[in-house]
Design a protein around this motif. Structure first.
Motif, PDB file in Angstrom:
ATOM      1  N   LYS A  34      -2.435  55.475  42.831  1.00 41.05           N
ATOM      2  CA  LYS A  34      -3.657  55.831  42.108  1.00 41.05           C
ATOM      3  C   LYS A  34      -3.693  57.327  41.815  1.00 41.05           C
ATOM      4  CE  LYS A  34      -7.001  53.933  41.180  1.00 41.05           C
ATOM      5  NZ  LYS A  34      -7.446  53.328  39.903  1.00 41.05           N
ATOM      6  N   HIS A  35      -3.212  58.122  42.757  1.00 41.79           N
ATOM      7  CA  HIS A  35      -3.185  59.570  42.554  1.00 41.79           C
ATOM      8  C   HIS A  35      -2.152  59.956  41.496  1.00 41.79           C
ATOM      9  CE1 HIS A  35      -3.472  63.841  43.484  1.00 41.79           C
ATOM     10  NE2 HIS A  35      -2.143  63.878  43.537  1.00 41.79           N
ATOM     11  N   ALA A  36      -0.996  59.283  41.519  1.00 42.55           N
ATOM     12  CA  ALA A  36       0.080  59.616  40.588  1.00 42.55           C
ATOM     13  C   ALA A  36      -0.221  59.154  39.167  1.00 42.55           C
ATOM     14  CB  ALA A  36       1.395  58.996  41.071  1.00 42.55           C
ATOM     15  N   PHE A  37      -0.886  57.992  39.041  1.00 40.01           N
ATOM     16  CA  PHE A  37      -1.126  57.410  37.715  1.00 40.01           C
ATOM     17  C   PHE A  37      -2.603  57.023  37.571  1.00 40.01           C
ATOM     18  CE2 PHE A  37       3.049  55.848  39.422  1.00 40.01           C
ATOM     19  CZ  PHE A  37       3.841  56.793  38.769  1.00 40.01           C
ATOM     20  N   PRO A  38      -3.493  58.002  37.545  1.00 39.06           N
ATOM     21  CA  PRO A  38      -4.938  57.720  37.601  1.00 39.06           C
ATOM     22  C   PRO A  38      -5.496  56.966  36.401  1.00 39.06           C
ATOM     23  CG  PRO A  38      -4.537  60.042  37.117  1.00 39.06           C
ATOM     24  CD  PRO A  38      -3.216  59.447  37.482  1.00 39.06           C
ATOM     25  N   HIS A  39      -4.825  57.023  35.267  1.00 36.30           N
ATOM     26  CA  HIS A  39      -5.380  56.422  34.058  1.00 36.30           C
ATOM     27  C   HIS A  39      -4.677  55.120  33.654  1.00 36.30           C
ATOM     28  CE1 HIS A  39      -7.694  60.043  33.753  1.00 36.30           C
ATOM     29  NE2 HIS A  39      -6.610  60.790  33.634  1.00 36.30           N
ATOM     30  N   LEU A  40      -3.754  54.663  34.478  1.00 34.13           N
ATOM     31  CA  LEU A  40      -3.003  53.447  34.167  1.00 34.13           C
ATOM     32  C   LEU A  40      -3.633  52.241  34.859  1.00 34.13           C
ATOM     33  CD1 LEU A  40      -0.217  52.853  32.649  1.00 34.13           C
ATOM     34  CD2 LEU A  40       0.708  52.553  34.942  1.00 34.13           C
ATOM     35  N   LEU A  41      -3.554  51.067  34.230  1.00 35.43           N
ATOM     36  CA  LEU A  41      -3.991  49.851  34.906  1.00 35.43           C
ATOM     37  C   LEU A  41      -3.060  49.592  36.086  1.00 35.43           C
ATOM     38  CD1 LEU A  41      -4.752  47.428  31.916  1.00 35.43           C
ATOM     39  CD2 LEU A  41      -6.387  48.701  33.313  1.00 35.43           C
ATOM     40  N   LEU A  42      -3.624  49.534  37.282  1.00 31.76           N
ATOM     41  CA  LEU A  42      -2.841  49.338  38.501  1.00 31.76           C
ATOM     42  C   LEU A  42      -3.327  48.077  39.196  1.00 31.76           C
ATOM     43  CD1 LEU A  42      -0.721  50.389  40.529  1.00 31.76           C
ATOM     44  CD2 LEU A  42      -2.559  51.711  41.610  1.00 31.76           C
ATOM     45  N   THR A  43      -2.418  47.137  39.384  1.00 28.70           N
ATOM     46  CA  THR A  43      -2.754  45.832  39.943  1.00 28.70           C
ATOM     47  C   THR A  43      -1.976  45.590  41.226  1.00 28.70           C
ATOM     48  OG1 THR A  43      -3.161  44.974  37.716  1.00 28.70           O
ATOM     49  CG2 THR A  43      -2.785  43.352  39.456  1.00 28.70           C
ATOM     50  N   ALA A  44      -2.662  45.070  42.240  1.00 32.69           N
ATOM     51  CA  ALA A  44      -2.022  44.744  43.512  1.00 32.69           C
ATOM     52  C   ALA A  44      -1.731  43.249  43.562  1.00 32.69           C
ATOM     53  CB  ALA A  44      -2.913  45.145  44.679  1.00 32.69           C
TER      54      ALA A  44
END
Length: 302
Positions: free
Chosen positions: A197-207
């Motif tokens: 989240k810190h590295a890619f704050p504006h990307l959709l990140l899914t677990a």
């Protein structure tokens, strides 16, 4: 002191693809179509429909073209998994506009899965992703064995982050980061997703968690604390990977939705209709549905 919880979470339903791919007996195409229709009816807005892979390696997906042709929906993000250029060419022949590609952090897993080392896979995917983006496609990058590998053991966080960065640099829209064999513990989930989240704050990140050791829900809670608001889940807890020995099903959509809604987090999914969708596919499965919420729903019917 209060928990830091989002108001809303997005559920990406992977049951029709990840959930069914490991079933040895072929499930009738009409049953798959009805399953997808019912899932949408429960409020699912994003889902993996199927995968364009070789029927030789994943026989369950031999009807992929028919599924895509029949099941696209303008109100849903319809995702098709593709392993290579050949798979993407098949996508271009359809009206589907969302593609998932996948690579394992582990070289050994990647070799067994798609017969390429991780770097070789990335070399092949780079021009494919650029072309997809130039053509207006939504591209989802699935990162397998992000925590542990059944052959190599623990993956270093930096190796996972480095692979994710390669995809981000290529312009993908989403990262789906997977605990493929269900080995991660909550502190590991929190640590990795906090860094992502810190590295890619504006990307959709899914677990994407598997429930091999009954830790999927606790890992989802840990990922929530790290700021993740998107989760891959599978109705009925279906799933497993043909190339990951010991991998059990995915986090069950119904159990995840129940937990989130009990915490006051909106999902937009109707649990009663979700159970009805599971009822459609259950007779065609090789194993019973044993998730907590589904079992409870059956008891209440008696």
């Amino acid at each position: 002191m209060t928990l830091q919880l989002p108001k809303k979470v997005e559920i990406i339903e992977v049951g029709p693809r990840d959930g069914l791919q490991n079933e040895k007996a072929f499930i009738p195409t009409e049953a798959k179509k009805q399953f997808i229709t019912q899932l949408r009816g429960s409020g699912i807005k994003e889902l993996e429909l199927t995968s364009f892979v070789s029927p030789k390696w994943v026989p369950q997906m031999q009807d992929a073209a028919e599924i895509v042709s029949a099941c696209l929906d303008e109100n849903t993000r319809n995702i098709v998994l593709t392993p290579n250029a050949k798979g993407v060419e098949r996508v271009y022949m359809t009206d589907c506009k969302a593609v998932a590609v996948f690579v394992g952090v582990s070289n050994t897993f990647n070799k067994k899965n798609i017969n390429k080392m991780t770097d070789e896979s990335m070399d092949e995917l780079a021009p494919i992703i650029k072309e997809l983006k130039a053509s207006g496609y939504f591209v989802r990058a699935c990162i397998s064995t992000a925590f542990y590998c059944p052959y190599e053991g623990k993956m270093e966080e930096e190796a996972t982050i480095r692979l994710c960065r390669q995809f981000v640099d290529l312009g993908v829209d989403e990262l789906s980061v997977a605990d493929t064999i269900g080995m991660a513990a909550p502190h590991e989930a929190f640590s990795l997703f906090s860094k992502l989240k810190h590295a890619f704050p504006h990307l959709l990140l899914t677990a994407h968690f598997h429930d091999t050791r009954n830790m999927a829900l606790t890992n989802i809670f840990a990922a929530l604390q790290a700021g993740v608001t998107r989760f891959d889940t599978s109705a009925g807890g279906l799933g497993g990977c043909p190339f990951a020995p010991g991998a059990a099903g995915n986090a069950a959509t119904e159990d995840v939705v129940f937990m989130l809604e009990r915490m006051g987090i909106e999902t937009g999914i109707d649990l009663t209709k979700l159970v009805q969708a599971i009822d459609v596919i259950r007779p065609h499965l090789s194993r019973p549905i044993e998730t907590a919420y589904y079992r409870l729903s059956q008891t209440e019917k008696v």
